[in-house]
Design a protein around this motif. Structure first.
Motif, PDB file in Angstrom:
ATOM      1  N   LEU A   9       0.826  -1.203   0.000  1.00 44.05           N
ATOM      2  CA  LEU A   9       0.000   0.000   0.000  1.00 44.05           C
ATOM      3  C   LEU A   9       0.860   1.252   0.000  1.00 44.05           C
ATOM      4  O   LEU A   9       0.520   2.271  -0.606  1.00 44.05           O
ATOM      5  N   ASP A  10       2.008   1.206   0.691  1.00 45.48           N
ATOM      6  CA  ASP A  10       2.950   2.319   0.740  1.00 45.48           C
ATOM      7  C   ASP A  10       4.210   1.951  -0.033  1.00 45.48           C
ATOM      8  O   ASP A  10       4.581   0.782  -0.112  1.00 45.48           O
ATOM      9  N   SER A  11       4.896   2.953  -0.556  1.00 48.13           N
ATOM     10  CA  SER A  11       6.132   2.700  -1.282  1.00 48.13           C
ATOM     11  C   SER A  11       7.345   2.893  -0.378  1.00 48.13           C
ATOM     12  O   SER A  11       8.427   3.245  -0.838  1.00 48.13           O
ATOM     13  N   TYR A  12       7.152   2.639   0.911  1.00 46.21           N
ATOM     14  CA  TYR A  12       8.250   2.745   1.860  1.00 46.21           C
ATOM     15  C   TYR A  12       8.051   1.739   2.995  1.00 46.21           C
ATOM     16  O   TYR A  12       6.941   1.280   3.252  1.00 46.21           O
ATOM     17  N   GLU A  17      13.512  12.868  13.376  1.00 47.23           N
ATOM     18  CA  GLU A  17      12.660  13.366  12.301  1.00 47.23           C
ATOM     19  C   GLU A  17      11.866  12.197  11.711  1.00 47.23           C
ATOM     20  O   GLU A  17      12.453  11.164  11.349  1.00 47.23           O
ATOM     21  N   PRO A  18      10.544  12.293  11.627  1.00 48.17           N
ATOM     22  CA  PRO A  18       9.733  11.164  11.137  1.00 48.17           C
ATOM     23  C   PRO A  18      10.175  10.615   9.782  1.00 48.17           C
ATOM     24  O   PRO A  18      10.110   9.410   9.536  1.00 48.17           O
ATOM     25  N   ARG A  19      10.641  11.478   8.886  1.00 44.44           N
ATOM     26  CA  ARG A  19      11.079  10.993   7.572  1.00 44.44           C
ATOM     27  C   ARG A  19      12.275  10.067   7.664  1.00 44.44           C
ATOM     28  O   ARG A  19      12.546   9.298   6.733  1.00 44.44           O
ATOM     29  N   HIS A  20      12.989  10.136   8.775  1.00 41.78           N
ATOM     30  CA  HIS A  20      14.197   9.322   8.907  1.00 41.78           C
ATOM     31  C   HIS A  20      13.913   7.902   9.373  1.00 41.78           C
ATOM     32  O   HIS A  20      14.825   7.083   9.427  1.00 41.78           O
ATOM     33  N   VAL A  21      12.677   7.589   9.755  1.00 41.17           N
ATOM     34  CA  VAL A  21      12.351   6.235  10.193  1.00 41.17           C
ATOM     35  C   VAL A  21      11.660   5.435   9.092  1.00 41.17           C
ATOM     36  O   VAL A  21      11.202   4.324   9.323  1.00 41.17           O
ATOM     37  N   VAL A  22      11.575   6.012   7.893  1.00 45.27           N
ATOM     38  CA  VAL A  22      11.003   5.284   6.762  1.00 45.27           C
ATOM     39  C   VAL A  22      12.055   5.138   5.669  1.00 45.27           C
ATOM     40  O   VAL A  22      12.908   6.014   5.485  1.00 45.27           O
ATOM     41  N   VAL A  23      11.996   4.018   4.954  1.00 51.67           N
ATOM     42  CA  VAL A  23      12.974   3.705   3.913  1.00 51.67           C
ATOM     43  C   VAL A  23      12.240   3.586   2.584  1.00 51.67           C
ATOM     44  O   VAL A  23      11.361   2.726   2.431  1.00 51.67           O
ATOM     45  N   PRO A  24      12.550   4.444   1.605  1.00 47.73           N
ATOM     46  CA  PRO A  24      11.858   4.377   0.305  1.00 47.73           C
ATOM     47  C   PRO A  24      12.240   3.113  -0.455  1.00 47.73           C
ATOM     48  O   PRO A  24      13.420   2.871  -0.734  1.00 47.73           O
ATOM     49  N   LEU A  25      11.246   2.320  -0.813  1.00 47.34           N
ATOM     50  CA  LEU A  25      11.514   1.042  -1.478  1.00 47.34           C
ATOM     51  C   LEU A  25      12.144   1.245  -2.850  1.00 47.34           C
ATOM     52  O   LEU A  25      13.019   0.467  -3.266  1.00 47.34           O
ATOM     53  N   ARG A  26      11.725   2.262  -3.561  1.00 48.98           N
ATOM     54  CA  ARG A  26      12.252   2.459  -4.913  1.00 48.98           C
ATOM     55  C   ARG A  26      13.745   2.800  -4.903  1.00 48.98           C
ATOM     56  O   ARG A  26      14.457   2.502  -5.868  1.00 48.98           O
ATOM     57  N   ILE A  41       8.284  -2.005  -8.183  1.00 49.01           N
ATOM     58  CA  ILE A  41       7.508  -1.604  -7.007  1.00 49.01           C
ATOM     59  C   ILE A  41       6.106  -1.197  -7.455  1.00 49.01           C
ATOM     60  O   ILE A  41       5.954  -0.319  -8.312  1.00 49.01           O
ATOM     61  N   LEU A  42       5.100  -1.818  -6.868  1.00 48.37           N
ATOM     62  CA  LEU A  42       3.712  -1.485  -7.155  1.00 48.37           C
ATOM     63  C   LEU A  42       3.065  -0.918  -5.898  1.00 48.37           C
ATOM     64  O   LEU A  42       3.091  -1.554  -4.842  1.00 48.37           O
ATOM     65  N   SER A  43       2.469   0.279  -6.002  1.00 46.70           N
ATOM     66  CA  SER A  43       1.824   0.919  -4.856  1.00 46.70           C
ATOM     67  C   SER A  43       0.313   0.708  -4.952  1.00 46.70           C
ATOM     68  O   SER A  43      -0.333   1.190  -5.879  1.00 46.70           O
ATOM     69  N   GLY A  44      -0.208  -0.014  -4.008  1.00 42.36           N
ATOM     70  CA  GLY A  44      -1.626  -0.335  -3.986  1.00 42.36           C
ATOM     71  C   GLY A  44      -1.859  -1.496  -3.037  1.00 42.36           C
ATOM     72  O   GLY A  44      -0.996  -1.813  -2.207  1.00 42.36           O
ATOM     73  N   ARG A  45      -2.997  -2.134  -3.156  1.00 38.84           N
ATOM     74  CA  ARG A  45      -3.358  -3.196  -2.214  1.00 38.84           C
ATOM     75  C   ARG A  45      -3.569  -4.528  -2.939  1.00 38.84           C
ATOM     76  O   ARG A  45      -4.333  -4.601  -3.908  1.00 38.84           O
ATOM     77  N   HIS A  81      -3.750   2.470  -6.366  1.00 44.26           N
ATOM     78  CA  HIS A  81      -4.402   3.619  -5.743  1.00 44.26           C
ATOM     79  C   HIS A  81      -5.410   4.271  -6.692  1.00 44.26           C
ATOM     80  O   HIS A  81      -6.435   4.792  -6.262  1.00 44.26           O
ATOM     81  N   GLU A  82      -5.095   4.244  -7.966  1.00 45.67           N
ATOM     82  CA  GLU A  82      -6.018   4.751  -8.982  1.00 45.67           C
ATOM     83  C   GLU A  82      -5.953   3.844 -10.192  1.00 45.67           C
ATOM     84  O   GLU A  82      -4.925   3.244 -10.488  1.00 45.67           O
ATOM     85  N   GLY A  83      -7.058   3.752 -10.895  1.00 45.03           N
ATOM     86  CA  GLY A  83      -7.080   2.939 -12.094  1.00 45.03           C
ATOM     87  C   GLY A  83      -7.689   1.570 -11.861  1.00 45.03           C
ATOM     88  O   GLY A  83      -8.023   1.202 -10.728  1.00 45.03           O
ATOM     89  N   PRO A  84      -7.816   0.772 -12.923  1.00 46.52           N
ATOM     90  CA  PRO A  84      -8.466  -0.543 -12.821  1.00 46.52           C
ATOM     91  C   PRO A  84      -7.610  -1.556 -12.072  1.00 46.52           C
ATOM     92  O   PRO A  84      -6.385  -1.431 -12.008  1.00 46.52           O
ATOM     93  N   ASP A  85      -8.279  -2.552 -11.503  1.00 46.56           N
ATOM     94  CA  ASP A  85      -7.573  -3.630 -10.816  1.00 46.56           C
ATOM     95  C   ASP A  85      -6.785  -4.474 -11.828  1.00 46.56           C
ATOM     96  O   ASP A  85      -7.145  -4.547 -13.015  1.00 46.56           O
ATOM     97  N   LEU A  86      -5.737  -5.117 -11.322  1.00 49.62           N
ATOM     98  CA  LEU A  86      -4.880  -5.935 -12.170  1.00 49.62           C
ATOM     99  C   LEU A  86      -4.788  -7.346 -11.612  1.00 49.62           C
ATOM    100  O   LEU A  86      -4.905  -7.558 -10.402  1.00 49.62           O
TER     101      LEU A  86
END
Length: 432
Positions: free
Chosen positions: A38-41, A57-66, A74-78, A94-99
């Motif tokens: 769901l998230d790209s991090y 800093e909150p941004r420092h506790v997340v790691v960007p997957l890309r 990397i696919l962002s969605g559920r 997040h937007e667009g048709p299901d795959l």
């Protein structure tokens, strides 16, 4: 010959570390790895309490997957369902048709979600503590309540604003309460008319002790330390209702509170039950000692949503913590590589090294290989251990810089409450 497709469901501890390991071990063109989340991090949850308290800093506790997984898709969605019979998964972006995603190998690691109970008002007025968004919100919310209390003479409003309730005495609840209480107490000196004693911090726990992971002695010591700081700890107590912010406990106490944090347990991601995955009585996907989904040779599972046998404790399952998740991910990735190359899988074996918990600046508890540690040494060990486990040198360096700056400058006490409603001022301007 077609390139094998590996689908990793979830980008948390297991998902990211599995992808990292595969990225390093797979030869060029040997397989194609896709990570869907769901998230790209990835959020490093042990540092969420410090992020909420402003020590990091909150941004420092997340790691960007890309950034850390350049060789992966990397696919962002559920992911809404995983089917083993035809080796497909349904993906909703997040937007667009299901795959429909086809795979040859799949890793089931969607993690867990908060386990809510049917308590009136809980879903509407409560908040969890599993994501960086929740940590940021709680920091802004607590400081915002202090702003309100310092700006009104109405005692009822002040009392409600300065009452903070946390339900759940495990790691998440205790660390979140301790760090935020420490931050708020430190910030009181900047709010005219507010004293530490004006705030009411309440920890509600259904069992007879808190922090069961560090043992009964350390749990009792933690209770003593928090009570000395004015924290009201209620064990053997249940939350009965929270409608309209009116808290009702089963010990007969009732009061109003603007803050209700729910950390009373987690449950497997609902995805586990959406498809044909074999599940146990607790809703976890059944896995064997090789981290394979039972009955398959191409599906693997680990982490909070997987029931993995603990070979060091026959008959029991591995506890759902970061320590096991990271190590399971490495073994899982190695077993996928072995399967691809026609080799033999190896079982997952790891004896729990212990637990560490922070109780605010310079205070902590730990149980390491049976040794109990408390106070400053435990706090230092907590920071050192988790810093060493934080992915990427970039993030470790930034966190270390945050801590170093904290030695010389006070924590920020700015409440960015408007961040929750960023268009409010713009809308107001449009009306005038």
């Amino acid at each position: 010959m077609a390139v094998p497709r590996i689908l990793i469901v979830g980008g948390g501890y297991v998902g990211m570390y599995t992808a990292l390991r595969l990225q390093r071990r797979l030869r060029q063109g040997e397989a194609r790895v896709t990570v869907a989340d769901l998230d790209s991090y990835m959020t490093y949850q042990p540092f969420l309490p410090e992020a909420a308290a402003g020590s990091i800093e909150p941004r420092h506790v997340v790691v960007p997957l890309r950034r850390v997984l350049p060789s992966c898709r990397i696919l962002s969605g559920r992911i809404t369902s995983v089917r083993l019979a035809d080796r497909t998964a349904e993906f909703s972006p997040h937007e667009g048709p299901d795959l429909t995603l086809d795979y040859d190998y799949v890793v089931i690691a969607p993690g867990s979600i908060s386990r809510l109970l049917p308590i009136p008002g809980l879903a509407r007025h409560g908040i969890g503590f599993k994501t960086v968004e929740e940590a940021i919100h709680l920091r802004n919310h607590v400081l915002g309540r202090m702003d309100i209390a310092a700006s009104t003479p109405d005692e009822e409003i002040r009392r409600r604003a300065l009452t903070f309730v946390f339900v759940g005495g495990g790691y998440a609840g205790v660390e979140a309460l301790a760090e935020l209480e420490d931050m708020a107490s430190d910030a009181c000196r900047y709010f005219e008319g507010l004293r530490r004693g004006d705030m009411r911090w309440i920890l509600v726990e259904a069992t007879d002790r808190i922090l069961p992971e560090v043992g009964p002695d350390m749990g009792r010591w933690t209770v003593d330390q928090l009570r000395r700081r004015g924290v009201d700890i209620r064990t053997r107590t249940l939350l009965k209702s929270a409608e309209d912010g009116h808290i009702v406990l089963d010990d007969g106490d009732e009061f109003d509170a603007d803050t209700l944090v729910w950390t009373a347990g987690v449950k497997p991601n609902p995805l586990i039950g959406a498809g044909d995955l074999p599940v146990d009585e607790r809703g976890r996907v059944r896995a064997d000692e090789f981290l394979r989904v039972r009955g398959t040779a191409f599906a693997f599972a680990a982490g909070d949503s997987a029931a993995v046998p603990d070979l060091t404790r026959p008959g029991q399952m591995c506890p759902p913590n970061a320590q096991h998740a990271v190590r399971q991910a490495r073994r899982l990735a190695d077993n996928i590589v072995a399967t691809l190359r026609g080799g033999r899988c190896r079982p997952y074996v790891h004896k729990d090294a212990g637990s560490v918990a922070s109780l605010g600046l310079y205070q902590g508890v730990a149980q390491i290989y049976g040794h109990e540690i408390r106070g400053y040494p435990a706090w230092f060990m907590h920071r050192t251990y988790h810093l060493s486990r934080m992915p990427t040198i970039n993030k470790r360096t930034r966190i270390l810089m945050d801590w170093t700056l904290g030695l010389f400058f006070p924590r920020e006490i700015i409440s960015l409450g408007a961040i929750q409603h960023p268009r409010e001022e713009f809308t107001l301007a449009a009306r005038t």
